[in-house]
Design an enzyme around this catalytic site. Sequence first.
Site, PDB file in Angstrom:
ATOM      1  N   ARG A  57       7.480  -4.215   0.008  1.00 33.97           N
ATOM      2  CA  ARG A  57       7.171  -5.216   0.411  1.00 33.97           C
ATOM      3  C   ARG A  57       7.963  -6.316   0.863  1.00 33.97           C
ATOM      4  O   ARG A  57       9.195  -6.406   0.266  1.00 33.97           O
ATOM      5  CB  ARG A  57       6.014  -5.806  -0.340  1.00 33.97           C
ATOM      6  N   LYS A 197      -2.012  -4.423   0.032  1.00 33.93           N
ATOM      7  CA  LYS A 197      -2.145  -5.755  -0.517  1.00 33.93           C
ATOM      8  C   LYS A 197      -2.590  -6.935   0.349  1.00 33.93           C
ATOM      9  O   LYS A 197      -2.841  -7.901  -0.425  1.00 33.93           O
ATOM     10  CB  LYS A 197      -0.299  -6.221  -0.987  1.00 33.93           C
ATOM     11  N   HIS A 216      -4.614  -7.670 -10.980  1.00 32.00           N
ATOM     12  CA  HIS A 216      -3.574  -6.839 -10.823  1.00 32.00           C
ATOM     13  C   HIS A 216      -3.422  -5.961 -12.164  1.00 32.00           C
ATOM     14  O   HIS A 216      -2.618  -6.091 -12.879  1.00 32.00           O
ATOM     15  CB  HIS A 216      -2.446  -7.435 -10.392  1.00 32.00           C
ATOM     16  N   SER A 233       5.432  -3.649 -11.195  1.00 26.68           N
ATOM     17  CA  SER A 233       5.945  -2.343 -10.894  1.00 26.68           C
ATOM     18  C   SER A 233       6.880  -1.975 -11.677  1.00 26.68           C
ATOM     19  O   SER A 233       7.746  -2.497 -12.275  1.00 26.68           O
ATOM     20  CB  SER A 233       6.651  -2.390  -9.499  1.00 26.68           C
ATOM     21  N   LYS A 237       2.137   1.017 -15.723  1.00 22.73           N
ATOM     22  CA  LYS A 237       0.622   0.822 -15.688  1.00 22.73           C
ATOM     23  C   LYS A 237      -0.303   2.063 -14.975  1.00 22.73           C
ATOM     24  O   LYS A 237      -1.306   2.466 -15.504  1.00 22.73           O
ATOM     25  CB  LYS A 237       0.330  -0.301 -14.628  1.00 22.73           C
ATOM     26  N   THR A 238       0.277   2.610 -14.053  1.00 22.39           N
ATOM     27  CA  THR A 238      -0.293   3.911 -13.488  1.00 22.39           C
ATOM     28  C   THR A 238      -0.402   5.072 -14.454  1.00 22.39           C
ATOM     29  O   THR A 238      -1.220   5.760 -14.510  1.00 22.39           O
ATOM     30  CB  THR A 238       0.368   4.175 -12.072  1.00 22.39           C
ATOM     31  N   ASP A 252      -4.814   0.097 -10.175  1.00 17.54           N
ATOM     32  CA  ASP A 252      -4.060  -1.114  -9.755  1.00 17.54           C
ATOM     33  C   ASP A 252      -4.689  -2.543  -9.521  1.00 17.54           C
ATOM     34  O   ASP A 252      -4.334  -3.502  -9.907  1.00 17.54           O
ATOM     35  CB  ASP A 252      -3.375  -0.800  -8.389  1.00 17.54           C
ATOM     36  N   ARG A 318       6.840   6.555  -3.064  1.00 17.20           N
ATOM     37  CA  ARG A 318       5.387   6.448  -3.620  1.00 17.20           C
ATOM     38  C   ARG A 318       4.637   7.518  -3.087  1.00 17.20           C
ATOM     39  O   ARG A 318       4.669   8.395  -2.172  1.00 17.20           O
ATOM     40  CB  ARG A 318       4.964   5.045  -2.667  1.00 17.20           C
TER      41      ARG A 318
END
Length: 527
Positions: A57, A197, A216, A233, A237-238, A252, A318
């Site tokens: 980003r 996003k 988030h 990131s 988390k994932t 997410d 990704r």
Amino acid sequence: MTAQSRVTADRTVDLFALDAFPDLEAPRLYEEALRRKEGLIARSGALIVETAPHTGRSPADKFIVRDALTDETVWWDNNQPMTPEQFSRLYADMSAHARGLDLFAQNLQACADPKRRLDIRVYSEFAWHALFIRNLLIRPPAPGAASSAPDLTIVALPSFRADPARHGCRSETVIALDFSRRLALIGGTRYAGEIKKSVFTFLNFLMPAQGVLPMHCAANDHASGAAIFFGLSGTGKTTLSADASRMLIGDDEHGWDENGVFNFEGGCYAKAIRLSAAHEPEIHAAANRFGVVLENVGFDPATRSVDFDDDSKTENTRIAYPLDFIPNASAEGRASHPKNVVMLTCDAFGVLPPIAKLDSAQAMYHFLSGYTARVAGTENGVRAPQAVFSTCFGAPFMPRRPAEYGNMLRERIVAHDAGCWLVNTGWTGGAYGEGGRMPIQVTRALLRAALDGSLEEASCRRDPFFGFETPLAAPGVDPGLLDPAKTWASPARYEDAALRLAGMFHDNFKSFASSVGRDVCAAGPRR
């Protein structure tokens, strides 16, 4: 939405609808992407694309229109303003640029709770961007089910170059959101995460006014209760939410309202770097399927076999895939009120324990802090940890002031008696370069014990630097790992590192002190 803003939004949709390919499904989007040389097919059937020069980003190029709606509600210390006139010029110039392009239109939805459902229309210059967002958002139950007047329209034109003097932006890359017109314009970047996003930023502005806390976070569910996982990131988390023993709600972005939690999305955007079947079997299996988008991954040009260990293009490789590619994913995308709230941090200083229990004031303190640490490359191969504080674990996507989100979280934690945990997935036994990464098996064992209630009655010690409670023992975990000071060869060096990190927390939290209660200010580490 006011009548005037609805009219403006409808005109926007009509203008960009000219010559657009509507709602193509994956096979047609593959064909168009290959015909336009946007990507290649991997041996597994996934679509491989590259986003250079942007492989992540561009937060410095993101703007929100400052008008009567946003002037008093947006957190301008964290968000860059654009005037309505500048946005109108940008819209006009992007519209003119689009006249020579074939656009792909996707009519999709956000919010798994039918009461909160929003219609999202995305116009993209690239076929693979259409496939990406089709994977990430919720597909309407039937063709044509989405509204003809969407709640949010996004236009993504990578070939457009913004003019800073004319459009009020910083560079030729621009991400501009007008909440009044419910319109997002993205130009000058191929990185598809900007589309995703932009939806999240819009929801983060809209939802609090409806009594919904936007988060988030990942979420999963089990007979023992639902859980949410905050984290920046690289914190896991994932990975940690995709537990085969629990039902995945999403990885997410979620909302928490009076009925429980619900997914904002219909897909996952997972980091691919060093992905393996051994450590992340569900995500690895999902990544190797037709319909998946693989961004910036390494591959053999002869065999088209993907190398997930290859970081030559970026560490931020990704995978974008639909949620139903995960076998234990929830079809409804909803769960009851979370029984546990987990905050993940990757502490590269090796100071924080592998797990700690937080009270509600501490939970709000750490939520507003949003701490993790990254390893930054320097010249001559020297590497040192860098502290990162991203409030609410997602500052770039938070239009409103942090205390608004923080107070909503605390109210829900207290109302539903949720257990709160801080989990360090980073280093132990020393900082990066000296200690070692926390074994994922240890993290999984501690999370299982926290989520099934085993740690609730565990004997604990109070951390002398950070004040939270850390268990003395946990099932299947070496007790020696639970006290970070005992994992260092030098207790004095550990104390120095802990005091340094505590000082970073205090310096970061100064900006929040006037907007939270004394108990929250006192919930931080000792000076």
